[in-house]
Design an enzyme around this catalytic site. Structure first.
Site, PDB file in Angstrom:
ATOM      1  N   ARG A 101       0.651  -1.044   0.122  1.00 45.74           N
ATOM      2  CA  ARG A 101       0.118  -0.117   0.215  1.00 45.74           C
ATOM      3  C   ARG A 101       0.980   1.220  -0.178  1.00 45.74           C
ATOM      4  NH1 ARG A 101      -5.426   1.045   2.277  1.00 45.74           N
ATOM      5  NH2 ARG A 101      -5.801   3.066   2.995  1.00 45.74           N
ATOM      6  N   HIS A 128      -6.755   1.447  -6.925  1.00 46.56           N
ATOM      7  CA  HIS A 128      -7.455   0.588  -5.920  1.00 46.56           C
ATOM      8  C   HIS A 128      -7.885  -0.725  -6.251  1.00 46.56           C
ATOM      9  CE1 HIS A 128      -7.836  -0.391  -1.693  1.00 46.56           C
ATOM     10  NE2 HIS A 128      -8.557   0.842  -1.162  1.00 46.56           N
ATOM     11  N   GLN A 131      -9.804  -3.192  -3.866  1.00 48.84           N
ATOM     12  CA  GLN A 131     -11.265  -2.590  -3.543  1.00 48.84           C
ATOM     13  C   GLN A 131     -12.280  -2.739  -4.457  1.00 48.84           C
ATOM     14  OE1 GLN A 131     -12.160  -1.130  -0.254  1.00 48.84           O
ATOM     15  NE2 GLN A 131     -14.012  -1.647  -1.433  1.00 48.84           N
ATOM     16  N   ASP A 224     -16.676   8.595  -3.159  1.00 48.01           N
ATOM     17  CA  ASP A 224     -15.495   8.183  -1.923  1.00 48.01           C
ATOM     18  C   ASP A 224     -15.172   9.499  -1.586  1.00 48.01           C
ATOM     19  OD1 ASP A 224     -13.340   7.051  -0.709  1.00 48.01           O
ATOM     20  OD2 ASP A 224     -12.137   6.988  -2.576  1.00 48.01           O
ATOM     21  N   CYS A 264     -16.083   3.127  -0.157  1.00 48.42           N
ATOM     22  CA  CYS A 264     -15.167   1.939   0.141  1.00 48.42           C
ATOM     23  C   CYS A 264     -14.709   2.422   1.547  1.00 48.42           C
ATOM     24  CB  CYS A 264     -13.746   2.186  -0.834  1.00 48.42           C
ATOM     25  SG  CYS A 264     -13.105   3.749  -0.791  1.00 48.42           S
ATOM     26  N   ARG A 292     -13.870  -7.291   1.315  1.00 47.83           N
ATOM     27  CA  ARG A 292     -12.116  -7.207   0.951  1.00 47.83           C
ATOM     28  C   ARG A 292     -11.511  -8.395   1.301  1.00 47.83           C
ATOM     29  NH1 ARG A 292     -10.027  -1.953   0.994  1.00 47.83           N
ATOM     30  NH2 ARG A 292      -8.020  -3.327   0.743  1.00 47.83           N
TER      31      ARG A 292
END
Length: 308
Positions: A101, A128, A131, A224, A264, A292
């Site tokens: 990450r 991402h 996700q 988001d 998310c 996830r």
């Protein structure tokens, strides 16, 4: 040849479907697959703070029979004295896969180019993809097949989530609409790649500045945070610019009556989404957060099987 998952179009439509099928199977029988039995170790590296990514990968790796090695770059040589490719060459002799990450997509590309074990993008500034596997699994659970569905993303069109929706949605054969202010448009190259992928899957890509137009008749509405990590100094400008893109009950009413709402997380209620929407009956955010775990387990199984 080692397969990596650095961006959503690293896999084909068929491969995406296979991973989602596997995720559904893993979710139905959580302890059935143990490719990391030994236990084998997976390095999980964090440049950024995390809740869902850290928990889901640590738990998922353990579920698969392995041991998660959580590494903070603040306490390692990566990004300081040592390059991503050199770090990868050290790790590959001791771990089964590398999950990172980070900020720059280029670092992930350097790491993947320098190793023989799978590298997974657990979030970068550009994409991402893990996700999106979770989001697609959630949508599929509630809607059935993905192809032909219309998804509307509102807010920061240049965000990692918006750009991953373009690529992953196109790969799934979905009709992806992104509504964002012009100064926050997705990168031209990402849009071009999404359009090219959609042409092979029956999907489509639509960009606009009009949230009402994007949401009209949509099957899924997504947003988001307006202020991503590393963008905190831009908060005042972003809040002012994105004010018209908040997902409200009035906006959701323009979508299909059975439309889903996804986010998310973490969410800023009252900013990108009204509390009554994210906490309402159309919201599937808790399914999305749980998925996830299952999607990432399936991805690791799929990658490990191809790594030998």
């Amino acid at each position: 040849m080692t397969r990596h998952f650095l961006r959503d179009d690293d896999i084909s439509q068929g491969e995406q479907g296979d991973i989602l099928d596997l995720a559904a199977a893993v979710k139905a029988d959580r302890w059935a697959r143990k490719p990391l039995a030994g236990p084998r170790t997976v390095a999980v590296i964090f440049d950024k703070s995390s809740t869902r990514t850290r928990v889901s990968f640590a738990v998922g790796i353990a579920d698969l029979g392995g041991s998660p090695l959580i590494i903070s770059t603040a306490n390692s040589q990566l990004g300081g004295k040592e390059s991503p490719s050199d770090t990868a060459r050290v790790l590959e002799r001791q771990v089964a896969a590398i999950v990172w990450r980070t900020y720059a997509q280029s670092g992930l590309e350097q790491m993947a180019a320098g190793t023989t074990v799978p590298v997974v993008n657990a979030l970068s500034d550009d994409f991402h993809p893990c996700q999106l596997l979770a989001d697609l699994l959630t949508i599929r659970e509630h809607k059935g097949a993905l192809a032909g569905l219309t998804v509307a993303f509102l807010g920061d069109g240049a965000s990692n989530m918006a750009q991953s929706y373009l690529l992953a949605g196109a790969t799934a054969g979905m009709h992806v609409r992104v509504a964002a202010p012009e100064e926050f448009s997705a990168a031209d190259g990402v849009v071009a790649d999404a359009v090219a992928r959609a042409a092979t899957t029956g999907g489509s890509i639509s960009l606009s500045t009009d949230p009402d137009e994007a949401v009209a008749g949509a099957d899924i509405v997504v947003t988001d945070t307006w202020v991503s990590m590393g963008k905190e100094e831009e908060k005042a400008h972003r809040v002012a610019t994105f004010g018209g893109y908040q997902v409200t009950t009035e906006l959701m009413a323009l979508a299909k009556p059975d439309a889903l709402f996804l986010h998310c997380l973490p969410a800023d209620r009252g900013y990108e989404v009204a509390a009554e929407v994210i906490d309402g009956p159309q919201s599937v955010i808790w399914d999305e957060a749980e998925n996830r775990l299952h999607a990432q387990k399936a991805l690791l199984v799929w990658l490990l099987e191809r790594a030998g």
